[in-house]
Design a protein around this motif. Structure first.
Motif, mmCIF file in Angstrom:
data_model
loop_
_atom_site.group_PDB
_atom_site.id
_atom_site.type_symbol
_atom_site.label_atom_id
_atom_site.label_comp_id
_atom_site.label_asym_id
_atom_site.label_seq_id
_atom_site.Cartn_x
_atom_site.Cartn_y
_atom_site.Cartn_z
ATOM 1 N N CYS A 168 0.842 -1.198 0.000
ATOM 2 C CA CYS A 168 0.000 0.000 0.000
ATOM 3 C C CYS A 168 0.876 1.246 0.000
ATOM 4 O O CYS A 168 1.885 1.300 0.707
ATOM 5 C CB CYS A 168 -0.895 -0.022 1.254
ATOM 6 S SG CYS A 168 -1.902 1.446 1.494
ATOM 7 N N PHE A 213 -4.712 8.155 -2.453
ATOM 8 C CA PHE A 213 -4.066 7.029 -3.106
ATOM 9 C C PHE A 213 -4.487 7.021 -4.567
ATOM 10 O O PHE A 213 -5.485 7.641 -4.941
ATOM 11 C CB PHE A 213 -4.402 5.692 -2.421
ATOM 12 C CG PHE A 213 -5.858 5.311 -2.447
ATOM 13 C CD1 PHE A 213 -6.376 4.541 -3.483
ATOM 14 C CD2 PHE A 213 -6.713 5.698 -1.422
ATOM 15 C CE1 PHE A 213 -7.710 4.160 -3.490
ATOM 16 C CE2 PHE A 213 -8.048 5.334 -1.418
ATOM 17 C CZ PHE A 213 -8.549 4.561 -2.467
ATOM 18 N N SER A 273 -6.299 -2.698 2.551
ATOM 19 C CA SER A 273 -5.249 -3.050 1.601
ATOM 20 C C SER A 273 -4.384 -4.194 2.125
ATOM 21 O O SER A 273 -3.969 -5.078 1.370
ATOM 22 C CB SER A 273 -4.354 -1.838 1.315
ATOM 23 O OG SER A 273 -5.091 -0.791 0.731
ATOM 24 N N TYR A 330 -8.247 2.353 5.110
ATOM 25 C CA TYR A 330 -7.712 2.007 3.792
ATOM 26 C C TYR A 330 -6.491 1.101 3.924
ATOM 27 O O TYR A 330 -6.359 0.105 3.195
ATOM 28 C CB TYR A 330 -7.342 3.271 3.025
ATOM 29 C CG TYR A 330 -6.663 2.972 1.709
ATOM 30 C CD1 TYR A 330 -7.372 2.404 0.655
ATOM 31 C CD2 TYR A 330 -5.308 3.227 1.534
ATOM 32 C CE1 TYR A 330 -6.745 2.101 -0.551
ATOM 33 C CE2 TYR A 330 -4.677 2.928 0.336
ATOM 34 C CZ TYR A 330 -5.398 2.371 -0.693
ATOM 35 O OH TYR A 330 -4.771 2.066 -1.877
ATOM 36 N N VAL A 331 -5.592 1.417 4.846
ATOM 37 C CA VAL A 331 -4.410 0.583 5.056
ATOM 38 C C VAL A 331 -4.817 -0.816 5.517
ATOM 39 O O VAL A 331 -4.296 -1.827 5.040
ATOM 40 C CB VAL A 331 -3.463 1.234 6.083
ATOM 41 C CG1 VAL A 331 -2.301 0.304 6.410
ATOM 42 C CG2 VAL A 331 -2.939 2.559 5.555
#
Length: 217
Positions: free
Chosen positions: A57, A70, A98, A94-95
């Motif tokens: 990521c 991103f 991912s 999001y991390v």
């Protein structure tokens, strides 16, 4: 450039990542900060040894608009766009997402990896004798050091399935004026192509040139 928000988020991320989930901690999830770039970035990866680093990521920061984002690539048109992340919770989500996408994609039973390199090459050769590939491009030279090495790529489409094929040919000239030729093939779907392009685009700055490997200036 205005990096106050970037620095605050980086500090909080470093305190929060190990608590993102138990699996993240088990896989030695790490964060690398590149503050000196035009658009500073955060690279997230797993680490299990000096030679075993897997990036999963990358986030960027626009210092002029003070926005984290991103990048995505449209699979049909190949256009790059950016998706904004408004706050630390959105960034962590999001991390986390991912990371789990990476873990699930990387999960391969070791029993499926029993082929030796020779077996893989033999299987690869037999496979490409049996399928029909429509080559869309000629061999394109990606790198050449005259009288020493040449690396070419060719793109084609499997007629039966519509999958893409990349053929990599490596030619090395020996001191006795002989030549060693090695071919490998990589097959991928349209959906995979967009992911591959995005991953490469996000990490181009991390790559070194072949000139460095072969001792060229």
């Amino acid at each position: 450039m205005h990096l106050e928000w970037f620095d605050r988020v980086c500090e909080e991320l470093q305190d929060s990542l190990n608590a993102i989930c138990e699996k993240y901690d088990d896989e030695n999830g790490r964060l690398a900060i590149e503050r000196g770039a035009k658009h500073p970035r955060l690279d997230f990866f797993t680490y299990s040894g000096e030679e075993d680093i897997d990036y999963f990521c990358t986030l960027y920061f626009d210092p002029y608009n003070e926005e984290f984002y991103f990048q995505t690539i449209d699979p049909e048109y190949g256009l790059t766009s950016k998706v904004l992340l408004d706050d630390i919770d959105d960034i962590l989500d999001y991390v986390h997402e991912s990371f789990h996408d990476y873990i699930e994609a990387d999960f391969i039973e070791t029993d499926d990896l029993e082929l030796s390199m020779d077996d893989e090459e033999e299987t690869d050769g037999r496979y490409f004798e049996e399928i029909e590939v429509e080559w869309e491009t000629p061999e394109v030279t990606a790198y050449m050091d005259e009288d020493e090495v040449e690396i070419t790529y060719q793109f084609g489409v499997v007629e039966e399935t519509g999958d893409g094929v990349l053929k990599r040919t490596n030619r090395i000239w020996t001191e006795d004026e002989g030549m060693i030729k090695d071919e490998s093939h990589f097959i991928f779907s349209k959906e995979e192509a967009s992911t591959i392009i995005a991953m490469i685009a996000s990490h181009m700055d991390s790559l070194t040139t072949l000139d460095a490997e072969y001792g060229q200036d």
